[in-house]
Design a protein around this motif. Structure first.
Motif, PDB file in Angstrom:
ATOM      1  N   THR A  78      48.121  -3.632 -51.201  1.00 29.82           N
ATOM      2  CA  THR A  78      49.347  -2.902 -51.508  1.00 29.82           C
ATOM      3  C   THR A  78      49.109  -1.401 -51.451  1.00 29.82           C
ATOM      4  OG1 THR A  78      50.030  -4.706 -52.938  1.00 29.82           O
ATOM      5  CG2 THR A  78      51.162  -2.610 -53.240  1.00 29.82           C
ATOM      6  N   ASN A  79      50.053  -0.697 -50.901  1.00 32.53           N
ATOM      7  CA  ASN A  79      50.068   0.766 -50.826  1.00 32.53           C
ATOM      8  C   ASN A  79      49.046   1.360 -49.864  1.00 32.53           C
ATOM      9  OD1 ASN A  79      52.180   0.931 -52.704  1.00 32.53           O
ATOM     10  ND2 ASN A  79      50.735   0.831 -54.391  1.00 32.53           N
ATOM     11  N   TYR A  80      48.373   0.560 -49.050  1.00 25.12           N
ATOM     12  CA  TYR A  80      47.474   1.117 -48.038  1.00 25.12           C
ATOM     13  C   TYR A  80      48.307   1.479 -46.816  1.00 25.12           C
ATOM     14  CZ  TYR A  80      43.807   1.831 -44.644  1.00 25.12           C
ATOM     15  OH  TYR A  80      42.995   2.388 -43.693  1.00 25.12           O
ATOM     16  N   THR A  81      48.302   2.752 -46.438  1.00 31.31           N
ATOM     17  CA  THR A  81      49.106   3.222 -45.314  1.00 31.31           C
ATOM     18  C   THR A  81      48.250   3.758 -44.171  1.00 31.31           C
ATOM     19  OG1 THR A  81      49.340   5.419 -46.286  1.00 31.31           O
ATOM     20  CG2 THR A  81      51.060   3.783 -46.811  1.00 31.31           C
ATOM     21  N   GLY A  82      46.927   3.630 -44.283  1.00 33.38           N
ATOM     22  CA  GLY A  82      46.028   4.129 -43.253  1.00 33.38           C
ATOM     23  C   GLY A  82      45.897   3.183 -42.079  1.00 33.38           C
ATOM     24  N   PRO A  83      45.062   3.560 -41.115  1.00 34.37           N
ATOM     25  CA  PRO A  83      44.873   2.728 -39.932  1.00 34.37           C
ATOM     26  C   PRO A  83      44.093   1.458 -40.249  1.00 34.37           C
ATOM     27  CG  PRO A  83      43.390   4.594 -39.875  1.00 34.37           C
ATOM     28  CD  PRO A  83      44.275   4.784 -41.069  1.00 34.37           C
ATOM     29  N   VAL A  84      44.340   0.412 -39.455  1.00 36.77           N
ATOM     30  CA  VAL A  84      43.633  -0.864 -39.593  1.00 36.77           C
ATOM     31  C   VAL A  84      43.112  -1.220 -38.205  1.00 36.77           C
ATOM     32  CG1 VAL A  84      43.830  -3.308 -40.180  1.00 36.77           C
ATOM     33  CG2 VAL A  84      45.128  -1.599 -41.479  1.00 36.77           C
ATOM     34  N   SER A  85      41.830  -1.552 -38.136  1.00 42.55           N
ATOM     35  CA  SER A  85      41.243  -1.944 -36.856  1.00 42.55           C
ATOM     36  C   SER A  85      40.622  -3.328 -36.989  1.00 42.55           C
ATOM     37  CB  SER A  85      40.224  -0.910 -36.381  1.00 42.55           C
ATOM     38  OG  SER A  85      39.232  -0.677 -37.351  1.00 42.55           O
ATOM     39  N   GLY A  86      40.276  -3.928 -35.867  1.00 42.05           N
ATOM     40  CA  GLY A  86      39.712  -5.267 -35.887  1.00 42.05           C
ATOM     41  C   GLY A  86      38.748  -5.493 -34.737  1.00 42.05           C
ATOM     42  N   GLN A  87      37.915  -6.509 -34.908  1.00 42.49           N
ATOM     43  CA  GLN A  87      36.968  -6.895 -33.861  1.00 42.49           C
ATOM     44  C   GLN A  87      36.758  -8.397 -33.938  1.00 42.49           C
ATOM     45  OE1 GLN A  87      33.340  -4.651 -33.916  1.00 42.49           O
ATOM     46  NE2 GLN A  87      32.368  -5.897 -32.361  1.00 42.49           N
ATOM     47  N   TRP A  88      36.918  -9.085 -32.816  1.00 42.30           N
ATOM     48  CA  TRP A  88      36.728 -10.521 -32.746  1.00 42.30           C
ATOM     49  C   TRP A  88      35.282 -10.843 -32.378  1.00 42.30           C
ATOM     50  CZ3 TRP A  88      41.323  -8.229 -31.787  1.00 42.30           C
ATOM     51  CH2 TRP A  88      42.485  -8.850 -32.253  1.00 42.30           C
ATOM     52  N   ALA A  89      34.828 -12.026 -32.744  1.00 43.99           N
ATOM     53  CA  ALA A  89      33.490 -12.481 -32.370  1.00 43.99           C
ATOM     54  C   ALA A  89      33.391 -12.652 -30.856  1.00 43.99           C
ATOM     55  CB  ALA A  89      33.152 -13.790 -33.079  1.00 43.99           C
ATOM     56  N   SER A  90      34.488 -13.005 -30.218  1.00 41.78           N
ATOM     57  CA  SER A  90      34.584 -13.052 -28.757  1.00 41.78           C
ATOM     58  C   SER A  90      36.041 -12.815 -28.384  1.00 41.78           C
ATOM     59  CB  SER A  90      34.088 -14.392 -28.206  1.00 41.78           C
ATOM     60  OG  SER A  90      34.885 -15.452 -28.689  1.00 41.78           O
ATOM     61  N   ALA A  91      36.254 -12.354 -27.182  1.00 40.90           N
ATOM     62  CA  ALA A  91      37.606 -11.998 -26.755  1.00 40.90           C
ATOM     63  C   ALA A  91      38.338 -13.210 -26.185  1.00 40.90           C
ATOM     64  CB  ALA A  91      37.551 -10.884 -25.721  1.00 40.90           C
ATOM     65  N   ASN A  92      39.176 -13.822 -27.018  1.00 39.86           N
ATOM     66  CA  ASN A  92      40.083 -14.877 -26.563  1.00 39.86           C
ATOM     67  C   ASN A  92      41.211 -14.980 -27.565  1.00 39.86           C
ATOM     68  OD1 ASN A  92      39.245 -16.606 -28.703  1.00 39.86           O
ATOM     69  ND2 ASN A  92      37.460 -17.174 -27.509  1.00 39.86           N
ATOM     70  N   GLY A  93      42.399 -14.835 -27.097  1.00 44.82           N
ATOM     71  CA  GLY A  93      43.553 -14.892 -27.988  1.00 44.82           C
ATOM     72  C   GLY A  93      44.047 -13.511 -28.360  1.00 44.82           C
ATOM     73  N   PHE A  94      44.682 -13.431 -29.526  1.00 44.96           N
ATOM     74  CA  PHE A  94      45.294 -12.185 -29.962  1.00 44.96           C
ATOM     75  C   PHE A  94      45.583 -12.242 -31.451  1.00 44.96           C
ATOM     76  CE2 PHE A  94      48.283 -15.128 -28.108  1.00 44.96           C
ATOM     77  CZ  PHE A  94      49.242 -15.267 -29.091  1.00 44.96           C
ATOM     78  N   ALA A  95      46.109 -11.149 -31.982  1.00 48.94           N
ATOM     79  CA  ALA A  95      46.551 -11.092 -33.377  1.00 48.94           C
ATOM     80  C   ALA A  95      48.017 -10.691 -33.404  1.00 48.94           C
ATOM     81  CB  ALA A  95      45.732 -10.081 -34.165  1.00 48.94           C
ATOM     82  N   TYR A  96      48.759 -11.275 -34.331  1.00 49.67           N
ATOM     83  CA  TYR A  96      50.103 -10.815 -34.623  1.00 49.67           C
ATOM     84  C   TYR A  96      50.004  -9.888 -35.829  1.00 49.67           C
ATOM     85  CZ  TYR A  96      52.299 -14.375 -31.661  1.00 49.67           C
ATOM     86  OH  TYR A  96      52.702 -15.147 -30.605  1.00 49.67           O
TER      87      TYR A  96
END
Length: 101
Positions: A78-96
């Protein structure tokens, strides 16, 4: 443009982010954000970072792949307005990524 009233969101904006084995920005900082969820729609584990892509901080949380039967959705603090990044174990699929404004 929508505007949040108190802590209630007026709209949810969904973005589909392609998976990557390198860290990517899932959502930029936004002072109007009142909530955020990330759903991992991949067969690989997704590690979430609070901060910019390329930072050296440890992962905040890992999200299980969709196929495991485990909840694959993460709710941002709650109340976090900063950037969010991500990294997958392997590249397949996506995030919503759903940002509530």
């Amino acid at each position: 443009m929508s505007r949040a009233i108190g802590n209630q969101a007026e709209v949810g904006v969904v973005t589909k982010v392609a998976s990557s084995a390198s860290r990517v920005l899932l959502v930029a900082d936004n002072n109007s954000r009142v909530g955020l969820t990330v759903r991992n729609n991949s067969t690989a584990v997704l590690t979430i970072f609070l901060g910019l892509a390329g930072g050296t901080e440890e992962g905040t949380v890992t999200i299980a792949p969709t196929a495991t039967g485990v909840d694959s959705t993460w709710v941002c603090p709650t109340n976090y307005t900063g950037p969010v990044s991500g990294q997958w174990a392997s590249a397949n699929g996506f995030a919503y990524v759903t940002e509530y404004l």
